[in-house]
Design a protein around this motif. Structure first.
Motif, PDB file in Angstrom:
ATOM      1  N   HIS A  62       1.937  -3.911   7.617  1.00  0.00           N
ATOM      2  CA  HIS A  62       1.429  -4.870   8.605  1.00  0.00           C
ATOM      3  C   HIS A  62      -0.085  -5.003   8.465  1.00  0.00           C
ATOM      4  CE1 HIS A  62      -0.441  -2.099  11.498  1.00  0.00           C
ATOM      5  NE2 HIS A  62      -0.785  -3.154  12.208  1.00  0.00           N
ATOM      6  N   ASP A  63      -0.685  -4.040   7.745  1.00  0.00           N
ATOM      7  CA  ASP A  63      -2.125  -4.085   7.485  1.00  0.00           C
ATOM      8  C   ASP A  63      -2.413  -3.254   6.246  1.00  0.00           C
ATOM      9  OD1 ASP A  63      -1.930  -1.430   8.175  1.00  0.00           O
ATOM     10  OD2 ASP A  63      -3.316  -1.511   9.857  1.00  0.00           O
ATOM     11  N   ASP A  80      -4.977   0.021   5.138  1.00  0.00           N
ATOM     12  CA  ASP A  80      -5.841   1.040   5.749  1.00  0.00           C
ATOM     13  C   ASP A  80      -6.644   1.784   4.685  1.00  0.00           C
ATOM     14  OD1 ASP A  80      -4.410   1.024   8.553  1.00  0.00           O
ATOM     15  OD2 ASP A  80      -2.792   1.309   7.117  1.00  0.00           O
ATOM     16  N   ASP A  85      -7.856  -2.004   8.280  1.00  0.00           N
ATOM     17  CA  ASP A  85      -8.489  -0.932   9.055  1.00  0.00           C
ATOM     18  C   ASP A  85      -9.349  -0.090   8.130  1.00  0.00           C
ATOM     19  OD1 ASP A  85      -7.284  -1.642  11.440  1.00  0.00           O
ATOM     20  OD2 ASP A  85      -5.630  -0.212  11.231  1.00  0.00           O
TER      21      ASP A  85
HETATM   22 MN    MN Z   1      -3.649   0.444  10.500  1.00  0.00          MN
END
Ligand code: MN
Ligand code: ATP
Ligand code: MN
Length: 390
Positions: free
Chosen positions: A203-204, A206, A314
């Motif tokens: 979803h992202d 990091d 992130d």
């Molecule tokens: Mn994350």
């Protein structure tokens, strides 16, 4: 014991951090149902129930074969009455009626859509639903005041709800590495989160950044962020300062899954050519693989081709002395992390965080410069990232 069933019962230790859980899940139908009920519980402020369903799903994910009958589950940990009813339903009827009903429920659907907006939590979504806002169009028409994160989340809703591929993660990594090299030569960037565990999508993306000389990492985040911004890579960013040293409760505070590193929650503008670059870089590094049409297809969708996509990224910075703890704490999965902390506290009288490991009996911190050393301190067999997919 005398009437042993033909199918052998499974056996498994009860903490997820004592088990090896790869992405090769032989019980996806069961774990999907349990995960959906976990998600629903979490969206309904029933975290205890959520964890119970997550633990049950994690046990099934770690099994070497598909479950075919309830008798195989005798003696398995973490399977409460409710989870067992769900499993029984799936085994007998091919689907869980409770999971199906939840999926269809208006409340669940609305909560999913609204919390799918970056910057919108359960509390906000519930407030909106109470006021009759159950979808994106209604939200836009309502002219609710939105904060900066929510406005960005709404603007990039489609992109941010489309899974990030490994190729796109590689493209983001190339950009972040360039930024770090430009502002602090010698600093290191490590891919963390789901992609470090070998997930194919996320979803992202990091990243954890550090510098081999303690203290040199200070000030790194704002420099990286302004480099990225000046190059036009940031659609949104919010940086949180390091509060670890300032906090008076210090590292011995009760374990929590919030750490105090300097971090940045951002939305990247990833240019199409960078995405292709990532794909090529990956192709070069690994074996050639069949071409996927997914990227091309998604590009055609929406208002027309746009030469970039939004990606959640992130960033976290840690000093080298805490790097191993940060790496372990940010690699996940979330349940694996939770279980590591529970193991540390309940079985070893230690407190584990993304900063440190404290031994309550010896009243001292245990140092570690690798994840292997942390597992050893905890009296656990080492589990590599690819087997932390609980
Ligand atoms: Mn994350
Ligand atoms: P996904 O593919 O959904 O991104 P993921 O495992 O990478 O899966 P993330 O939500 O990105 O999930 O979280 C990655 C790791 O970072 C998790 O292990 C989580 O525990 C940790 N983490 C996330 N947010 C925080 C936070 N605010 N404080 C401390 N750790 C966090
Ligand atoms: Mn992630």
């Amino acid at each position: 014991q005398m009437n042993e069933v033909e199918v052998e019962a499974f056996s498994t230790p009860s903490y997820a951090c004592q088990r090896r859980t790869t992405l090769d899940n032989h019980n996806a139908v069961l774990t999907d149902a349990l995960s959906l009920l976990a998600e629903n519980a979490e969206l309904s402020d029933e975290d205890g129930r959520g964890v119970a369903f997550r633990r049950a799903a994690a046990v099934l994910k770690s099994l070497p074969e598909p479950v075919t009958g309830l008798t195989q589950l005798r003696g398995l940990p973490c399977l409460g009455g409710h989870s067992l009813r769900v499993i029984k339903d799936v085994l007998e009827n091919g689907a869980s009626s409770e999971a199906e009903a939840t999926k269809q429920s208006e409340r669940f659907k609305a909560l999913k859509v609204l919390t799918g907006i970056f910057g919108v939590g359960v509390k906000t979504a519930e407030r909106w639903i109470r006021d009759g806002i159950v979808g994106l169009q209604q939200l836009q028409l309502s002219e609710r005041p939105l904060n900066r994160a929510q406005r960005a989340g709404l603007r990039h809703y489609e992109d941010l709800n489309r899974p990030v591929t490994r190729a796109e993660a590689a493209a983001v990594a190339a950009v972040v590495e360039e930024a770090v090299a430009a502002v602090l030569p010698g600093a290191r960037t490590t891919l963390i989160g789901g992609f470090r565990r070998g997930k194919l999508t996320g979803h992202d993306v990091d990243f954890l950044m550090t510098h081999p000389e303690e203290g040199r990492e200070a000030g790194l985040m704002p420099k990286v962020v302004s480099w990225l911004d000046s190059q036009g890579f940031l659609l949104y960013q919010k940086t949180t300062r390091n509060s670890y040293l300032e906090a008076k409760d210090g590292p011995a505070r009760p374990p929590s899954n919030m750490d105090r590193f300097e971090r940045c929650y951002s939305i990247f503008k990833l240019p199409e050519e960078a995405r292709r670059g990532g794909e090529e870089a990956r192709r070069g590094a690994e074996e050639a693989e069949p071409c996927s049409g997914a990227a091309a297809a998604s590009q055609v969708k929406g208002e027309g081709p746009k030469p970039w996509r939004a990606v959640r990224v992130d960033l976290v910075v840690s000093p080298i002395s805490q790097f191993a703890f940060a790496l372990l704490g940010w690699t996940g999965s979330k349940l694996f992390e939770r279980e590591l902390r529970r193991w540390a506290g309940h079985e070893k009288a230690m407190s584990l965080s993304s900063h440190a490991l404290y031994d309550n009996k010896q009243s001292r911190y245990l140092r570690a410069s690798s994840e292997e050393e942390i597992f050893a301190h905890l009296g656990l067999e080492y589990v590599p990232p690819s087997e932390r997919n609980a």
